[in-house]
Scaffold this motif. Structure first.
Motif, PDB file in Angstrom:
ATOM      1  N   PRO A 106       0.831  -1.209   0.000  1.00  0.00           N
ATOM      2  CA  PRO A 106       0.000   0.000   0.000  1.00  0.00           C
ATOM      3  C   PRO A 106       0.863   1.257   0.000  1.00  0.00           C
ATOM      4  N   VAL A 107       0.400   2.277  -0.723  1.00  0.00           N
ATOM      5  CA  VAL A 107       1.143   3.536  -0.818  1.00  0.00           C
ATOM      6  C   VAL A 107       0.350   4.701  -0.243  1.00  0.00           C
ATOM      7  N   VAL A 108      -0.961   4.714  -0.514  1.00  0.00           N
ATOM      8  CA  VAL A 108      -1.783   5.844  -0.086  1.00  0.00           C
ATOM      9  C   VAL A 108      -3.217   5.362   0.076  1.00  0.00           C
ATOM     10  N   GLN A 109      -3.952   6.041   0.940  1.00  0.00           N
ATOM     11  CA  GLN A 109      -5.368   5.736   1.119  1.00  0.00           C
ATOM     12  C   GLN A 109      -6.198   6.918   0.634  1.00  0.00           C
ATOM     13  N   GLN A 110      -7.350   6.619   0.016  1.00  0.00           N
ATOM     14  CA  GLN A 110      -8.245   7.666  -0.466  1.00  0.00           C
ATOM     15  C   GLN A 110      -9.611   7.527   0.188  1.00  0.00           C
ATOM     16  N   ARG A 111     -10.145   8.667   0.628  1.00  0.00           N
ATOM     17  CA  ARG A 111     -11.519   8.665   1.161  1.00  0.00           C
ATOM     18  C   ARG A 111     -12.369   9.574   0.291  1.00  0.00           C
ATOM     19  N   ASP A 112     -13.482   9.039  -0.228  1.00  0.00           N
ATOM     20  CA  ASP A 112     -14.334   9.835  -1.103  1.00  0.00           C
ATOM     21  C   ASP A 112     -15.359  10.617  -0.290  1.00  0.00           C
ATOM     22  N   ALA A 113     -16.246  11.330  -0.990  1.00  0.00           N
ATOM     23  CA  ALA A 113     -17.217  12.194  -0.319  1.00  0.00           C
ATOM     24  C   ALA A 113     -18.182  11.392   0.546  1.00  0.00           C
ATOM     25  N   GLY A 114     -18.379  10.115   0.202  1.00  0.00           N
ATOM     26  CA  GLY A 114     -19.277   9.270   0.991  1.00  0.00           C
ATOM     27  C   GLY A 114     -18.623   8.644   2.201  1.00  0.00           C
ATOM     28  N   GLY A 115     -17.325   8.886   2.378  1.00  0.00           N
ATOM     29  CA  GLY A 115     -16.607   8.343   3.523  1.00  0.00           C
ATOM     30  C   GLY A 115     -15.948   7.004   3.265  1.00  0.00           C
ATOM     31  N   LYS A 116     -16.084   6.465   2.060  1.00  0.00           N
ATOM     32  CA  LYS A 116     -15.485   5.175   1.738  1.00  0.00           C
ATOM     33  C   LYS A 116     -13.983   5.332   1.558  1.00  0.00           C
ATOM     34  N   VAL A 117     -13.204   4.464   2.220  1.00  0.00           N
ATOM     35  CA  VAL A 117     -11.744   4.519   2.158  1.00  0.00           C
ATOM     36  C   VAL A 117     -11.224   3.361   1.311  1.00  0.00           C
ATOM     37  N   GLU A 118     -10.414   3.687   0.336  1.00  0.00           N
ATOM     38  CA  GLU A 118      -9.775   2.669  -0.493  1.00  0.00           C
ATOM     39  C   GLU A 118      -8.262   2.789  -0.374  1.00  0.00           C
ATOM     40  N   THR A 165     -12.128  18.867  -6.603  1.00  0.00           N
ATOM     41  CA  THR A 165     -11.686  17.976  -5.537  1.00  0.00           C
ATOM     42  C   THR A 165     -12.733  16.887  -5.322  1.00  0.00           C
ATOM     43  N   VAL A 166     -12.308  15.625  -5.367  1.00  0.00           N
ATOM     44  CA  VAL A 166     -13.246  14.506  -5.243  1.00  0.00           C
ATOM     45  C   VAL A 166     -12.906  13.569  -4.083  1.00  0.00           C
ATOM     46  N   ALA A 167     -11.734  13.739  -3.495  1.00  0.00           N
ATOM     47  CA  ALA A 167     -11.340  12.828  -2.415  1.00  0.00           C
ATOM     48  C   ALA A 167     -10.240  13.474  -1.574  1.00  0.00           C
ATOM     49  N   GLN A 168      -9.953  12.846  -0.451  1.00  0.00           N
ATOM     50  CA  GLN A 168      -8.837  13.252   0.396  1.00  0.00           C
ATOM     51  C   GLN A 168      -7.923  12.046   0.540  1.00  0.00           C
ATOM     52  N   PHE A 169      -6.624  12.292   0.468  1.00  0.00           N
ATOM     53  CA  PHE A 169      -5.735  11.144   0.609  1.00  0.00           C
ATOM     54  C   PHE A 169      -5.102  11.113   2.002  1.00  0.00           C
ATOM     55  N   PHE A 170      -4.765   9.906   2.415  1.00  0.00           N
ATOM     56  CA  PHE A 170      -4.187   9.672   3.736  1.00  0.00           C
ATOM     57  C   PHE A 170      -2.957   8.792   3.600  1.00  0.00           C
ATOM     58  N   ARG A 171      -2.056   8.955   4.526  1.00  0.00           N
ATOM     59  CA  ARG A 171      -0.847   8.143   4.551  1.00  0.00           C
ATOM     60  C   ARG A 171      -1.191   6.710   4.933  1.00  0.00           C
ATOM     61  N   VAL A 172      -0.277   5.808   4.674  1.00  0.00           N
ATOM     62  CA  VAL A 172      -0.533   4.420   5.059  1.00  0.00           C
ATOM     63  C   VAL A 172      -0.561   4.273   6.581  1.00  0.00           C
ATOM     64  N   ASN A 173       0.010   5.220   7.303  1.00  0.00           N
ATOM     65  CA  ASN A 173      -0.044   5.159   8.767  1.00  0.00           C
ATOM     66  C   ASN A 173      -1.339   5.755   9.321  1.00  0.00           C
ATOM     67  N   GLY A 174      -2.229   6.208   8.419  1.00  0.00           N
ATOM     68  CA  GLY A 174      -3.525   6.717   8.838  1.00  0.00           C
ATOM     69  C   GLY A 174      -3.599   8.225   8.942  1.00  0.00           C
ATOM     70  N   GLY A 175      -2.467   8.902   9.010  1.00  0.00           N
ATOM     71  CA  GLY A 175      -2.466  10.355   9.090  1.00  0.00           C
ATOM     72  C   GLY A 175      -2.673  10.978   7.716  1.00  0.00           C
ATOM     73  N   LEU A 218      -9.347  22.241   3.626  1.00  0.00           N
ATOM     74  CA  LEU A 218      -9.930  21.115   4.350  1.00  0.00           C
ATOM     75  C   LEU A 218      -9.221  20.940   5.692  1.00  0.00           C
ATOM     76  N   PRO A 219      -9.904  20.469   6.717  1.00  0.00           N
ATOM     77  CA  PRO A 219      -9.264  20.288   8.030  1.00  0.00           C
ATOM     78  C   PRO A 219      -8.371  19.050   8.045  1.00  0.00           C
ATOM     79  N   TRP A 220      -7.483  18.993   9.033  1.00  0.00           N
ATOM     80  CA  TRP A 220      -6.656  17.804   9.233  1.00  0.00           C
ATOM     81  C   TRP A 220      -7.526  16.740   9.897  1.00  0.00           C
ATOM     82  N   THR A 221      -7.346  15.506   9.474  1.00  0.00           N
ATOM     83  CA  THR A 221      -8.052  14.384  10.093  1.00  0.00           C
ATOM     84  C   THR A 221      -7.244  13.118   9.836  1.00  0.00           C
ATOM     85  N   GLU A 222      -7.742  11.982  10.274  1.00  0.00           N
ATOM     86  CA  GLU A 222      -7.004  10.740  10.077  1.00  0.00           C
ATOM     87  C   GLU A 222      -7.963   9.564   9.929  1.00  0.00           C
ATOM     88  N   VAL A 223      -7.431   8.460   9.408  1.00  0.00           N
ATOM     89  CA  VAL A 223      -8.205   7.224   9.245  1.00  0.00           C
ATOM     90  C   VAL A 223      -7.391   6.079   9.849  1.00  0.00           C
TER      91      VAL A 223
END
Length: 706
Positions: A429-441, A517-527, A558-563
């Motif tokens: 895994p390299v990056v995580q994406q969360r779409d407007a519906g909250g789904k994380v891939e 803008t269609v999604a937000q990306f997150f690090r593999v560590n969740g940040g 956009l605000p900072w958040t994590e998954v």
């Protein structure tokens, strides 16, 4: 786009013409129906598909109006308070205007802007008839973005008197005579005035759409048909043309640079400094005069389809205004923009008696030829493909470590960031994406074996954004390499480009494209890198101002958040070495005179940046100049990329072409103190890792989920 007055920054100059000081009114610009339709379609798309959809209502209207006015008059030196009062009467009607496909409001504001430019430039030129008293103790405000707009003509005139006086004093301190100063400034202000007569309705519309899209989030944007074409060129690093870098100088489109191997250079018929007076299509087509024509329009005339002929009316560089012209014919061809592609260099780092060889890969952007990839072109151009080739070459060069230089790399293709990470990390895994519906891939790379398994460093700065941050964050989270530099931009969102003409089923392009803008990306560590960016493992000084540059400087980011973290296996070796790497770095730079001078220059630059005003008293300014000269004289001069040269008071287009090119060359040849230190850190990493035994998991290549 953002409209600015030419003398406020580095702009392309146009030649003076015989305008009287009572200038004619600029043309009244009106919206096209297709522009109103494009705005309405964009609004419908943004409300339905944006990551953080905002309703197009009165509240958003107010924001759009404020941003539109700010884009036209950021320093509040053009509009009067009475203008603003009239504009504000309509500040809740932008939503209705877009929905009703009626854009008269923004166009009427722009027409006032044009007239104010003409008024102020005419007044500025009139001030050049007089002399200024530089014994008076007064100052000019450098930061007027929050200042009140002038209430009266007298207030506005006094503001511009100080502005012109400041321009005059800069040239005077540079040793220019009064006559030379008058000539230079008159031409400068006249160039800005003439620009007001060259604006087109596309300029107004794109400026308005920029205000609208940026009011939703900082990275949503609108591209007109020409801007869309430029975006495609920047991503695939190629175009069809003659292979010449052009610049507008003294009313002529001028050859600034010839691309090696391009038709212009290969023909032997063109030289740097040659001026284009006319352009004709095909072998027998009539030649249209282009003297005084906007640069972007001339560029469009010169570009075309591969194999077609373009004819140029050339006034040679060494010819006077009445010199003999020549007509040349060139066959357009595909031009590769190799200067913007990944490149490698080798640096030798001494460590006592030993010398480490570090391979540096400089990547200006994460480019990708989307169309070539879709068509299945096996040779399509991309950043990761180019970097893979360079890594193969660096292996043959037997380098001890690789440093990836991502400074000022603003991003690009997400898939390229993923593929390039795989070159150093391999499958995972390299990056995580969360779409407007909250789904994380989770987005992963499937390269079974990394292309480079040796020591790695990644050099970043405030200009490293988006895809650069995805790559740097993954390298850091995996413990694969040391991140060096200053905190990155902080852009943690994903955009896609929508062709509005395809949505509307238009047979010909007229609506442009929408980047949203269609999604937000997150690090593999969740940040996430949003707002905070990537924090380096080892910090180096930076030149940027975080107050005005970076995601945190936007008022609607956009605000900072994590998954939740993804399943990945970080290395334990590199994090354990970071304290020793920091210790070695601290000891080395403490005794590095070049590095310490750079630190000093950065501190002075930041001090100057914080100045609220500029003295218009000649004695005070000369004292400041003398203090600067004394500071520089007390040490050995180095060209470290921080401009410590005496201010010549000129803008780029006011210098001779040869002087401007020489200055650009000097900047490129500056001693890169930060790159040298980053290479030394990678050499330290190589030294330390060579003495650390691999774990059983690393020896076997085994992996388990985190």
């Amino acid at each position: 786009m953002r409209i600015q007055l030419g003398f406020l920054g580095i702009f392309l100059a146009i030649a003076p013409s015989a305008y009287a000081l009572e200038a004619a009114a600029p043309p009244v610009l009106a919206p096209l129906q297709q522009q109103a339709q494009a705005a309405h379609l964009s609004a419908q798309f943004l409300e339905r598909f944006h990551y953080r959809p905002l309703p197009l209502d009165d509240a958003l209207s107010v924001k759009v109006m404020d941003r539109f006015i700010k884009s036209l008059d950021p320093d509040r030196v053009l509009f009067m308070q009475s203008d603003i009062d009239k504009f504000m009467a309509d500040n809740t009607k932008i939503d209705d205007a877009i929905n009703k496909e009626d854009l008269r409001i923004p166009f009427s504001i722009f027409n006032v802007y044009e007239q104010r430019v003409v008024d102020r430039m005419t007044y500025a030129r009139s001030l050049l008839k007089q002399n200024f008293d530089f014994n008076v103790k007064e100052s000019y405000s450098l930061q007027r973005d929050k200042a009140p707009w002038p209430q009266t003509d007298a207030e506005s005139n006094d503001l511009w008197r100080k502005r012109v006086k400041s321009d005059w004093l800069r040239l005077k301190l540079a040793g220019k005579t009064d006559d030379a100063i008058r000539t230079t400034l008159d031409k400068r202000y006249q160039n800005s005035l003439e620009r007001a007569y060259k604006y087109k309705n596309d300029d107004v519309f794109e400026t308005f759409m920029d205000a609208y899209t940026k009011s939703i989030d900082p990275h949503t944007d609108y591209f007109g048909t020409r801007a869309s074409a430029e975006f495609d060129i920047s991503m695939k690093l190629s175009l069809v043309g003659i292979g010449a870098v052009l610049q507008e100088r003294d009313d002529y489109t001028t050859i600034r640079e010839l691309v090696p191997g391009g038709p212009a250079q290969s023909s032997g018929k063109l030289a740097v400094g040659d001026r284009i007076a006319g352009v004709g299509q095909d072998a027998e087509g009539p030649i249209k005069e282009v003297v005084g024509t906007r640069l972007d329009e001339v560029v469009q005339m010169i570009r075309g389809t591969k194999g077609s002929v373009v004819r140029l009316d050339i006034l040679p560089a060494d010819a006077g205004p009445d010199g003999k012209h020549k007509i040349i014919s060139l066959v357009r061809d595909k031009i590769s923009l190799d200067k913007q592609a990944a490149k490698k260099t080798l640096l030798s780092v001494k460590d006592g008696e030993a010398t480490r060889k570090i391979g540096v890969i400089t990547l200006p952007a994460f480019y990708e030829d989307f169309e070539g990839r879709r068509k299945g072109d096996k040779d399509y151009r991309s950043a990761s493909r180019d970097v893979a080739k360079l890594l193969s070459e660096l292996k043959q060069d037997k380098v001890d470590g690789v440093l990836v230089d991502l400074r000022n790399n603003g991003g690009g293709s997400l898939s390229e960031a993923i593929d390039m990470t795989g070159l150093f990390v391999g499958k995972g895994p390299v990056v995580q994406q969360r779409d407007a519906g909250g789904k994380v891939e989770v987005e992963s790379d499937d390269l079974s074996t990394p292309a480079w398994t040796g020591p790695v460093g990644v050099l970043i700065n405030r200009g490293s954004a988006s895809a650069s941050e995805i790559f740097a964050a993954a390298i850091q989270d995996y413990g694969r390499g040391v991140i060096i530099g200053e905190p990155s931009f902080g852009k943690g969102s994903v955009q896609t480009v929508v062709n509005l003409d395809q949505i509307a089923h238009n047979s010909k392009p007229k609506f442009g494209e929408l980047k949203l803008t269609v999604a937000q990306f997150f690090r593999v560590n969740g940040g996430t890198t949003q707002l905070r960016g990537v924090t380096p493992d080892i910090n180096l000084p930076g030149l940027s101002d975080p107050k005005t540059f970076g995601e945190a400087s936007f008022d609607n980011a956009l605000p900072w958040t994590e998954v939740k973290p993804a399943k990945y296996t970080p290395s334990a070796n590199l994090p354990a070495l970071l304290p020793e790497l920091q210790k070695l770095h601290d000891a080395r730079v403490k005794g590095d005179r070049d590095f310490q001078r750079f630190v000093e220059d950065v501190a002075v630059l930041k001090q100057q940046r914080e100045k609220q005003s500029l003295s218009l008293n000649e004695t005070e300014r000369r004292d400041e100049m003398n203090a600067q000269a004394k500071r520089l004289k007390s040490r050995e001069q180095i060209n470290d990329g921080v401009d410590n040269n005496e201010d010549d008071g000129l803008q780029a287009n006011e210098r001779s072409l040869s002087d401007d090119i020489a200055l650009e060359k000097a900047r490129k040849n500056a001693k890169d103190v930060l790159l040298n230190e980053a290479a030394a850190i990678v050499a330290d990493e190589a030294n330390l890792q060579s003495s650390v035994p691999k774990t059983a998991a690393q020896r076997s290549g085994a992996s388990d989920g985190k």
